[in-house]
Design a protein around this motif. Sequence first.
Motif, PDB file in Angstrom:
ATOM      1  N   GLY A   1       0.797  -1.216   0.000  1.00 18.95           N
ATOM      2  CA  GLY A   1       0.000   0.000   0.000  1.00 18.95           C
ATOM      3  C   GLY A   1       0.826   1.261   0.000  1.00 18.95           C
ATOM      4  N   GLY A   2       2.107   1.179  -0.386  1.00 12.80           N
ATOM      5  CA  GLY A   2       2.929   2.376  -0.454  1.00 12.80           C
ATOM      6  C   GLY A   2       3.491   2.753   0.897  1.00 12.80           C
ATOM      7  N   ARG A   3       4.156   3.915   0.926  1.00 10.39           N
ATOM      8  CA  ARG A   3       4.895   4.315   2.117  1.00 10.39           C
ATOM      9  C   ARG A   3       3.989   4.572   3.306  1.00 10.39           C
ATOM     10  NH1 ARG A   3       7.883   9.747   0.478  1.00 10.39           N
ATOM     11  NH2 ARG A   3       8.216   8.534  -1.407  1.00 10.39           N
ATOM     12  N   ASP A   4       2.774   5.073   3.095  1.00  9.41           N
ATOM     13  CA  ASP A   4       1.908   5.385   4.223  1.00  9.41           C
ATOM     14  C   ASP A   4       1.593   4.143   5.046  1.00  9.41           C
ATOM     15  OD1 ASP A   4       1.884   8.037   3.547  1.00  9.41           O
ATOM     16  OD2 ASP A   4       0.026   7.909   2.391  1.00  9.41           O
ATOM     17  N   LYS A   5       1.371   3.030   4.357  1.00  5.07           N
ATOM     18  CA  LYS A   5       1.012   1.819   5.089  1.00  5.07           C
ATOM     19  C   LYS A   5       2.185   1.281   5.890  1.00  5.07           C
ATOM     20  CE  LYS A   5      -1.227  -2.672   4.718  1.00  5.07           C
ATOM     21  NZ  LYS A   5      -1.924  -3.648   3.851  1.00  5.07           N
ATOM     22  N   TRP A   6       3.377   1.225   5.283  1.00  8.63           N
ATOM     23  CA  TRP A   6       4.486   0.674   6.046  1.00  8.63           C
ATOM     24  C   TRP A   6       4.904   1.606   7.175  1.00  8.63           C
ATOM     25  CZ3 TRP A   6       9.049   3.127   6.689  1.00  8.63           C
ATOM     26  CH2 TRP A   6       9.550   3.976   5.687  1.00  8.63           C
ATOM     27  N   ARG A   7       4.791   2.913   6.964  1.00  8.09           N
ATOM     28  CA  ARG A   7       5.099   3.843   8.055  1.00  8.09           C
ATOM     29  C   ARG A   7       4.139   3.639   9.225  1.00  8.09           C
ATOM     30  NH1 ARG A   7       8.656   8.002   6.969  1.00  8.09           N
ATOM     31  NH2 ARG A   7       9.141   8.369   4.780  1.00  8.09           N
ATOM     32  N   ALA A   8       2.853   3.521   8.917  1.00  8.46           N
ATOM     33  CA  ALA A   8       1.866   3.328   9.976  1.00  8.46           C
ATOM     34  C   ALA A   8       2.104   2.012  10.708  1.00  8.46           C
ATOM     35  CB  ALA A   8       0.458   3.366   9.387  1.00  8.46           C
ATOM     36  N   ALA A   9       2.439   0.972   9.944  1.00  6.98           N
ATOM     37  CA  ALA A   9       2.688  -0.335  10.568  1.00  6.98           C
ATOM     38  C   ALA A   9       3.880  -0.274  11.512  1.00  6.98           C
ATOM     39  CB  ALA A   9       2.916  -1.386   9.486  1.00  6.98           C
ATOM     40  N   LEU A  10       4.926   0.398  11.099  1.00  9.16           N
ATOM     41  CA  LEU A  10       6.123   0.457  11.927  1.00  9.16           C
ATOM     42  C   LEU A  10       5.926   1.362  13.147  1.00  9.16           C
ATOM     43  CD1 LEU A  10       8.809   0.394   9.135  1.00  9.16           C
ATOM     44  CD2 LEU A  10       8.736  -1.155  11.087  1.00  9.16           C
ATOM     45  N   THR A  11       5.252   2.480  12.981  1.00 10.67           N
ATOM     46  CA  THR A  11       5.041   3.363  14.136  1.00 10.67           C
ATOM     47  C   THR A  11       4.159   2.683  15.184  1.00 10.67           C
ATOM     48  OG1 THR A  11       3.250   4.466  12.919  1.00 10.67           O
ATOM     49  CG2 THR A  11       5.399   5.532  12.926  1.00 10.67           C
ATOM     50  N   ARG A  12       3.158   1.910  14.725  1.00  4.96           N
ATOM     51  CA  ARG A  12       2.358   1.157  15.693  1.00  4.96           C
ATOM     52  C   ARG A  12       3.204   0.076  16.355  1.00  4.96           C
ATOM     53  NH1 ARG A  12      -1.674   1.609  11.621  1.00  4.96           N
ATOM     54  NH2 ARG A  12      -1.295  -0.539  10.920  1.00  4.96           N
TER      55      ARG A  12
END
Length: 727
Positions: free
Chosen positions: A478-489
């Motif tokens: 899903g692009g950078r937004d999804k992996w960023r959200a996954a990692l921050t969580r």
Amino acid sequence: MAHTQLSPNNRASSSQAPGGPYEGPMPAEYQDTTHHPTDVIALDQMAMPSVVPVFGDDGGMNKSPYVGMPEDFMAYLFNSLPSQDSPPGYGLHGVASNYGELQDTHYSTPFLVNGMTQTGHFPTASQHIMSVTNLLDENSPETNISDERSQEIFDFIFDRFHEQDVAPPERSRDSIVSGNREHDNHMLSRRMMQAYLGSYWYHFSDQLPILHRPTFDSGRTPNLLLLAMMTIGAACLDRTYGQQVLTAGAKLSNFIARHLRWEIFMDTNFRPPAKLWVFQTLILLELYEKMFSTRELHERAHIHHATMITLMRRGRSLIGKSSMDSPPNQRETPNGSKTAPGIGQTPEEWWNHWVTNEATKRAAFAAFIIDSTHSTMFGHSAVMVTHEMRLPLPCDESLWRARSSAEVGRAEASLNARGIRPISFLEGLKCTLSHQDVKTTSFGRTALMAGLMSVTYHMQQRDLQVNVLGGGVIQALGGRDKWRAALTRAYDWWKSDFDRGLEDNEPSNDPYGQGSTRNEAHIVFGSRTVLHNLAHMAMHADIVDCQMFARAKRLLGRTIGAQEFSSAQKRVKEQWAPSARARDATFYALKLLSSVLLPDAAVSTNTASPWPKGVYETRYDVLMNRPWVLYFAALIVWCYGYALEGPCGDVTRNNTADESQQQMKHYLLRYASVADPDELRTMRGINNNTALLTVLRDSFGNTRWDLLHEGAHLMRNCIILNSGGTV
């Protein structure tokens, strides 16, 4: 006292010292440091039929790993991630791979064999008992050093550490080695050497527990490793020694470190397959050079970091099962020999092998932690990749702190009874991303956060390579937004899991359950806070851009040109500052600053201040990462406020130190109390942070670390810009 005479070869390899017989088992890595091809137990020579690589097998001989993450690994790691609202425990099902299947077949070290009972299956041998009630007891084995050994160390320094390449005004050798070292106040006296070792174990060891304390013996530890320990210990001396001794300790540490690296490089064991003590020495030396010393040594450590990693890879650094990994069979023949062939002959021999394997694994994790955290903190390029680390997480503290093979067996039986089994690093990382509990130690959790930061780094590198981002797994994620959200969580889950682990820790296993009141300075808790906030800050802010925006003249060894500054200014002001990313970074920066600078405030962790008079002093902070992360946090807050609101005026020019402290507290109480980053969107006055910058500038300026002196200068730039001036 007569000087111990050693040949040049013996001095370079630095092996043994005279003294009484050692009563407990000594890891084979420390028993002899001269190069004997027939009897050296090197890391790769421990490979047995079933082996576990310290770094993952890439399918080729000595082939450098792909500098990035392969798509199958990313699919394994990110598959079936929990949604923001999904309950804990969701998301470990999906793509099958060979990344997480190692733990059952490779990582379990059986302590119960042939139907033996769960307790008392090793005879108790005579052991050195470490001091529990007084960690700085000079008579405890890990801090004690004999007269003969201290003389040998002094002779080694006197004979080998010269300063022909140092300008005369900068030379310090004469002032260090001159004088009567029989006097306790001589910086190379036996008493002070013991103080350095005690300081190492008390202030530093638990931050990076790579040396096995119960079996440590200064009389059998190689000279170079002992000097690396003393170098860090002298830099971390307690303030009770007085400022004059602290300054002399820092001077001594820099002197030793300057020469120590070349001595390691010249040692006969500095070749693949290198011995464990070589890696331990390189790790400790790099940490000193990077985090405690001069700009010159910091850059030297950065240059040679890849050398250490390459040495590990070239040797393959293998650990694995062997007959020594199983406890001795209790059935003996009449003559006392064991009936089962290949089984370790004594509990001490078995424990010796176990300690070496575990310490080897911890050295690999330490190298990975350094690689990941320093790329995050300093903007250095990462050398390692997460999927290399196909290792079990570090063993439970009850095993690592056991003082005999019998204690190891009892501790393992207790862990088995509670259902606690070894887990691989990669599986632990996936569990953290999937919001599942991971049973591991604080060191293991540090490795997991290093893994998360490493994944973040490599994902960010992929974002910069547009052609690579065009399809495949990146689109599936899903692009950078999804992996960023996954990692921050995952960062937040890591912190929650860490806290639960501390709460569930049995008092007998708690290394800090001895009445410690250091609270936020508490090594485990303080390190957890620093790493959690650092990860969030680095996800949403670039330290190199922040420093260029604050008018840094040189970064990463290069002069900043006008075009580079202009580009960084545009990125910060036009792209970053108005974004949600900037608010997230500022939110976590403020939280970290308040937790350290206002430990008694409601916005903190409700702990008492560990600092005299409640005022944080960087020069007395024993956490190696915290001062620099505070500097990063202050830069983020300043960049955010200045980029959005501009100068705040010259409002603190005539402030006293106490007035600046009070204004800083008011500022942090107001802005660090927000419960959500979006609240910062409507808040004004965040640029009014001159008092905060002033307090940190003065605190950084009083340290002995060159990089923080440079940080203090950049804080000065920010103060001038806040007043409407130019730099």
